[in-house]
Design a protein around this motif. Structure first.
Motif, PDB file in Angstrom:
ATOM      1  N   GLU A 194      29.058  61.146   4.148  1.00  0.00           N
ATOM      2  CA  GLU A 194      29.999  62.141   3.653  1.00  0.00           C
ATOM      3  C   GLU A 194      31.386  61.764   4.165  1.00  0.00           C
ATOM      4  N   ILE A 195      32.379  61.788   3.283  1.00  0.00           N
ATOM      5  CA  ILE A 195      33.742  61.404   3.637  1.00  0.00           C
ATOM      6  C   ILE A 195      34.629  62.645   3.649  1.00  0.00           C
ATOM      7  N   ASP A 196      35.263  62.893   4.776  1.00  0.00           N
ATOM      8  CA  ASP A 196      36.177  64.025   4.927  1.00  0.00           C
ATOM      9  C   ASP A 196      37.538  63.609   4.362  1.00  0.00           C
ATOM     10  N   ASP A 225      27.189  51.211   7.489  1.00  0.00           N
ATOM     11  CA  ASP A 225      28.079  50.147   7.955  1.00  0.00           C
ATOM     12  C   ASP A 225      29.537  50.595   7.943  1.00  0.00           C
ATOM     13  N   CYS A 226      29.836  51.567   7.088  1.00  0.00           N
ATOM     14  CA  CYS A 226      31.217  52.039   6.964  1.00  0.00           C
ATOM     15  C   CYS A 226      31.651  52.910   8.142  1.00  0.00           C
ATOM     16  N   LEU A 227      30.707  53.553   8.837  1.00  0.00           N
ATOM     17  CA  LEU A 227      31.070  54.511   9.887  1.00  0.00           C
ATOM     18  C   LEU A 227      31.915  53.904  10.995  1.00  0.00           C
ATOM     19  N   PRO A 228      31.457  52.807  11.622  1.00  0.00           N
ATOM     20  CA  PRO A 228      32.246  52.277  12.743  1.00  0.00           C
ATOM     21  C   PRO A 228      33.568  51.661  12.318  1.00  0.00           C
ATOM     22  N   LEU A 236      32.977  58.427  -2.231  1.00  0.00           N
ATOM     23  CA  LEU A 236      31.640  57.885  -2.478  1.00  0.00           C
ATOM     24  C   LEU A 236      31.374  58.057  -3.971  1.00  0.00           C
ATOM     25  N   THR A 237      31.685  57.038  -4.739  1.00  0.00           N
ATOM     26  CA  THR A 237      31.632  57.143  -6.193  1.00  0.00           C
ATOM     27  C   THR A 237      30.257  56.816  -6.783  1.00  0.00           C
ATOM     28  N   ARG A 238      29.445  56.093  -6.022  1.00  0.00           N
ATOM     29  CA  ARG A 238      28.115  55.712  -6.512  1.00  0.00           C
ATOM     30  C   ARG A 238      27.081  56.044  -5.442  1.00  0.00           C
ATOM     31  N   GLU A 239      26.556  57.241  -5.495  1.00  0.00           N
ATOM     32  CA  GLU A 239      25.605  57.684  -4.472  1.00  0.00           C
ATOM     33  C   GLU A 239      24.348  56.832  -4.458  1.00  0.00           C
ATOM     34  N   MET A 286      39.731  56.786  11.377  1.00  0.00           N
ATOM     35  CA  MET A 286      40.059  58.215  11.414  1.00  0.00           C
ATOM     36  C   MET A 286      38.843  59.100  11.681  1.00  0.00           C
ATOM     37  N   ASP A 287      37.678  58.457  11.904  1.00  0.00           N
ATOM     38  CA  ASP A 287      36.440  59.212  12.130  1.00  0.00           C
ATOM     39  C   ASP A 287      36.195  60.197  10.992  1.00  0.00           C
ATOM     40  N   ALA A 288      36.440  59.728   9.772  1.00  0.00           N
ATOM     41  CA  ALA A 288      36.333  60.598   8.606  1.00  0.00           C
ATOM     42  C   ALA A 288      34.971  60.540   7.925  1.00  0.00           C
ATOM     43  N   ILE A 289      34.075  59.683   8.421  1.00  0.00           N
ATOM     44  CA  ILE A 289      32.779  59.503   7.768  1.00  0.00           C
ATOM     45  C   ILE A 289      31.648  59.938   8.688  1.00  0.00           C
TER      46      ILE A 289
END
Length: 226
Positions: free
Chosen positions: A7-9, A48-51, A37-40, A55-58
């Motif tokens: 989830e992207i804030d 892999d995107c989290l680290p 997130l355009t393609r769930e 901005m700690d947005a994910i």
């Protein structure tokens, strides 16, 4: 189905595109200056995107989402197209000749996926009799022949104790204890934060109760072996 998905804030997102570049499945685009997130069905839930997000947005969430469609992801990759920051897809053939030449001659030596310490499973077939490379994230950028000199013939685990708020020694202890690891090479930078990675590896070796050889290689910030 109910499954783990990112989830992207949007309020925190600064649109830098780091998450889109980190997503090997192509699930994220940058639209109107924000990551989406355009393609769930492309999101595998490994994160892999989290680290990579500054901005700690994910974050992860458990919710109703379509199943991960590996076949669709592979088909998209084979189409030889990609999207940069939400812009029109560009064919790889239209890139410069020099870049195309480099891509043909530089062969990846990555033997398994995932490779982040946080994401790799404790037990996997590729650990059987493996020679292990544990590397700080920055080493791949600092050392030009990283793949051929260190990754080739080894199972690679990468991480950064300054970026990941986890105790690597716990996961590494389990990997060393429950798998037949032949040897370990630790590749780190000379900077102080990499000392945390070295300490975690040495602690894991001690707590695993096994006699496994360890070689520590330290790189300077300009890529020289010290």
């Amino acid at each position: 189905m109910i499954r783990r998905i990112i989830e992207i804030d949007a309020e925190k997102c600064n649109g830098c595109g780091a998450c889109a570049r980190a997503c090997h499945e192509g699930a994220i685009d940058i639209i109107d200056g924000k990551a989406r997130l355009t393609r769930e069905n492309y999101c595998d839930g490994l994160g892999d995107c989290l680290p990579e997000c500054p901005m700690d947005a994910i974050t992860f969430q458990e919710r109703e989402a379509p199943a991960y469609d590996e076949a669709a992801v592979l088909a998209a990759r084979q189409s030889k197209q990609f999207t940069v920051h939400g812009e029109t897809p560009v064919s790889r053939e239209n890139q410069s000749d020099s870049r195309a030449s480099d891509s043909r001659t530089c062969i990846s030596q990555l033997a398994q996926w995932p490779c982040q310490i946080k994401l790799v499973p404790v037990s996997a077939p590729y650990f059987k009799g493996a020679e292990l490379l544990i590397a700080a994230d920055c080493t791949a950028y600092a050392y030009s022949n990283f793949h051929n000199d260190y990754m080739k013939g080894r199972i690679t685990l990468i991480g950064c104790p300054k970026l990941d708020s986890v105790d690597y020694s716990i996961k590494l202890t389990e990997i060393l204890k429950y798998n037949n690891i032949k040897s370990v090479i630790l590749l780190r930078m000379e900077v102080p934060c990499c000392g945390g990675l070295e300490a975690a590896v040495k602690k894991a070796l001690q707590e695993s109760g096994k006699q496994i050889s360890l070689q520590v290689v330290i790189l300077s910030i300009d890529g020289r072996i010290l």
